[in-house]
Design a protein around this motif. Structure first.
Motif, PDB file in Angstrom:
ATOM      1  N   UNK A   1       0.831  -1.210   0.000  1.00 52.75           N
ATOM      2  CA  UNK A   1       0.000   0.000   0.000  1.00 52.75           C
ATOM      3  C   UNK A   1       0.861   1.254   0.000  1.00 52.75           C
ATOM      4  N   UNK A   2       1.975   1.227   0.724  1.00 51.11           N
ATOM      5  CA  UNK A   2       2.887   2.384   0.729  1.00 51.11           C
ATOM      6  C   UNK A   2       3.415   2.635  -0.679  1.00 51.11           C
ATOM      7  N   UNK A   3       3.830   1.569  -1.363  1.00 57.14           N
ATOM      8  CA  UNK A   3       4.348   1.725  -2.730  1.00 57.14           C
ATOM      9  C   UNK A   3       3.251   2.222  -3.668  1.00 57.14           C
TER      10      UNK A   3
ATOM     11  N   UNK B   1       0.927  11.673   3.948  1.00 53.56           N
ATOM     12  CA  UNK B   1       0.461  10.280   3.999  1.00 53.56           C
ATOM     13  C   UNK B   1       1.640   9.329   4.180  1.00 53.56           C
ATOM     14  N   UNK B   2       2.717   9.588   3.481  1.00 55.94           N
ATOM     15  CA  UNK B   2       3.889   8.724   3.591  1.00 55.94           C
ATOM     16  C   UNK B   2       4.564   8.884   4.960  1.00 55.94           C
ATOM     17  N   UNK B   3       4.593  10.110   5.440  1.00 58.24           N
ATOM     18  CA  UNK B   3       5.186  10.341   6.767  1.00 58.24           C
ATOM     19  C   UNK B   3       4.410   9.614   7.862  1.00 58.24           C
ATOM     20  N   UNK B   4       3.114   9.439   7.652  1.00 59.88           N
ATOM     21  CA  UNK B   4       2.304   8.791   8.681  1.00 59.88           C
ATOM     22  C   UNK B   4       2.700   7.337   8.893  1.00 59.88           C
ATOM     23  N   UNK B   5       3.455   6.761   7.946  1.00 63.53           N
ATOM     24  CA  UNK B   5       3.827   5.342   8.039  1.00 63.53           C
ATOM     25  C   UNK B   5       5.211   5.122   8.645  1.00 63.53           C
ATOM     26  N   UNK B   6       5.927   6.193   8.983  1.00 62.21           N
ATOM     27  CA  UNK B   6       7.283   6.016   9.512  1.00 62.21           C
ATOM     28  C   UNK B   6       7.267   5.541  10.964  1.00 62.21           C
ATOM     29  N   UNK B   7       6.093   5.531  11.585  1.00 58.82           N
ATOM     30  CA  UNK B   7       5.977   5.028  12.958  1.00 58.82           C
ATOM     31  C   UNK B   7       5.285   3.677  13.004  1.00 58.82           C
TER      32      UNK B   7
ATOM     33  N   UNK C   1       8.201   0.572   7.606  1.00 56.96           N
ATOM     34  CA  UNK C   1       8.923   1.832   7.812  1.00 56.96           C
ATOM     35  C   UNK C   1       9.978   2.028   6.718  1.00 56.96           C
ATOM     36  N   UNK C   2      10.663   0.958   6.358  1.00 57.98           N
ATOM     37  CA  UNK C   2      11.664   1.049   5.282  1.00 57.98           C
ATOM     38  C   UNK C   2      10.998   1.465   3.972  1.00 57.98           C
ATOM     39  N   UNK C   3       9.852   0.851   3.665  1.00 56.41           N
ATOM     40  CA  UNK C   3       9.124   1.217   2.442  1.00 56.41           C
ATOM     41  C   UNK C   3       8.714   2.687   2.474  1.00 56.41           C
ATOM     42  N   UNK C   4       8.289   3.164   3.663  1.00 54.81           N
ATOM     43  CA  UNK C   4       7.865   4.559   3.786  1.00 54.81           C
ATOM     44  C   UNK C   4       9.021   5.513   3.518  1.00 54.81           C
ATOM     45  N   UNK C   5      10.186   5.217   4.078  1.00 56.14           N
ATOM     46  CA  UNK C   5      11.335   6.097   3.859  1.00 56.14           C
ATOM     47  C   UNK C   5      11.842   6.018   2.425  1.00 56.14           C
TER      48      UNK C   5
ATOM     49  N   UNK D   1      12.843  10.010  13.449  1.00 53.23           N
ATOM     50  CA  UNK D   1      12.460   8.607  13.674  1.00 53.23           C
ATOM     51  C   UNK D   1      13.282   7.682  12.780  1.00 53.23           C
ATOM     52  N   UNK D   2      13.541   8.119  11.557  1.00 52.58           N
ATOM     53  CA  UNK D   2      14.363   7.314  10.664  1.00 52.58           C
ATOM     54  C   UNK D   2      15.788   7.182  11.170  1.00 52.58           C
ATOM     55  N   UNK D   3      16.343   8.267  11.695  1.00 49.08           N
ATOM     56  CA  UNK D   3      17.691   8.215  12.252  1.00 49.08           C
ATOM     57  C   UNK D   3      17.752   7.293  13.473  1.00 49.08           C
TER      58      UNK D   3
END
Length: 314
Positions: free
Chosen positions: A206-208, A236-242, A249-253, A303-305
């Motif tokens: 879904x992220x992709x 929308x993409x940022x909402x998936x980093x958590x 999370x990898x897909x979101x970043x 969060x990514x760091x």
């Protein structure tokens, strides 16, 4: 020689009391021989599709070889395969057998091939449905029909079918030029809906999908609304980093790295977990494209760091 082999093939079937590879090897020797007449090949097709002692995987393997070696007989092969799919639904290895068919689908009439694809898709076998969605582009199915089928199966009760449908829509977005804004918007919103799916594999796809169809949605709009839509996609993409899943999370970043534009406010907000200012985002972001608060963006980069530091430390 040809008639002798055909007679041996038919005779071995008459005396066959249990599954055996002997008649299949005879049939294959006739199939691969370019001098074998079409009449003999047609007899083999008929026998393969009606004999219950043959394993379905062996049948479809031989039928696929016939389709490749003799394209003009593909309609006959397609009809035999369709008959098998309807008359032998209780055979477990249908999915494995179907993979042989999909690896070289019959080059027959498009309507016949499309009909076979649809009849198998809406059959009772979940593995077959999943396999067909994964290889849908190999069938001569009209993009409009394929789009409708894939969208429908994003609501399938089985997660791997939903994932296959999403992956198919991603591929369709990259292969076909779609100019209908309503269709693009509908596909994008379906992806957004599945960002909250309970299954990790579905959320990854879904992220992709949101990333690819979102970029198409942005490009399909005029300059006045393009910035708002770009920001909506970014949020929308940022909402998936958590997300609880590291794979999601990898897909979101990865998707955020491919994002083309975002407002300066959003980019700055990703560097701070504290909301920098009460900035009211206007335009289309306040509508159905923007279901999340700007708070979703807060500290996304940090969060990514933290994730990367944790992985290296582990």
């Amino acid at each position: 020689m040809e008639q002798n082999l055909l007679s041996n093939f038919e005779q071995s079937l008459k005396t066959l009391t249990k599954p055996s590879l002997k008649p299949l090897s005879i049939a294959r020797s006739l199939i691969v021989n370019p001098s074998t007449t079409d009449q003999t090949i047609s007899s083999i097709i008929q026998t393969l599709s009606t004999n219950p002692n043959f394993h379905l995987h062996h049948i479809t393997t031989l039928l696929s070889e016939i389709s490749v070696a003799r394209p003009h007989l593909s309609p006959t092969v397609t009809a035999a395969l369709r008959s098998l799919s309807l008359t032998r639904p209780d055979i477990p290895p249908r999915a494995a057998a179907l993979s042989t068919l999909v690896s070289s689908p019959p080059a027959s009439d498009p309507e016949t091939t499309e009909g076979l694809f649809l009849s198998l898709c809406f059959g009772a076998s979940v593995p077959v449905r999943h396999r067909l969605l994964l290889d849908a582009e190999k069938f001569d199915v009209r993009p409009s029909v394929l789009l409708t089928v894939l969208l429908g199966f994003t609501k399938d009760p089985y997660p791997y079918v939903r994932k296959g449908a999403l992956d198919g829509l991603i591929g369709l977005c990259n292969r076909v030029v779609i100019g209908d804004g309503g269709v693009i918007e509908g596909c994008y919103l379906r992806g957004v809906e599945l960002l909250s799916d309970s299954e990790e594999c579905v959320r990854c796809s879904a992220v992709r999908m949101v990333s690819e169809w979102g970029k198409l949605l942005v490009a399909n709009n005029d300059d006045e609304s393009r910035r708002d839509l770009s920001d909506a996609l970014y949020v929308q993409l940022c909402s998936m980093v958590r997300d609880m899943s590291m794979n999601v999370r990898v897909e979101a970043f990865n998707a955020l790295g491919k994002a083309e534009t975002a407002s300066q406010y959003l980019l700055m907000q990703t560097l701070s977990k504290r909301v920098l200012e009460e900035n009211k985002i206007s335009g289309q972001l306040s509508g159905k494209h923007f279901r999340l608060q700007a708070l979703s963006v807060a500290g996304a980069f940090l969060h990514g760091l933290e994730d990367e530091f944790y992985e290296k430390k582990s």
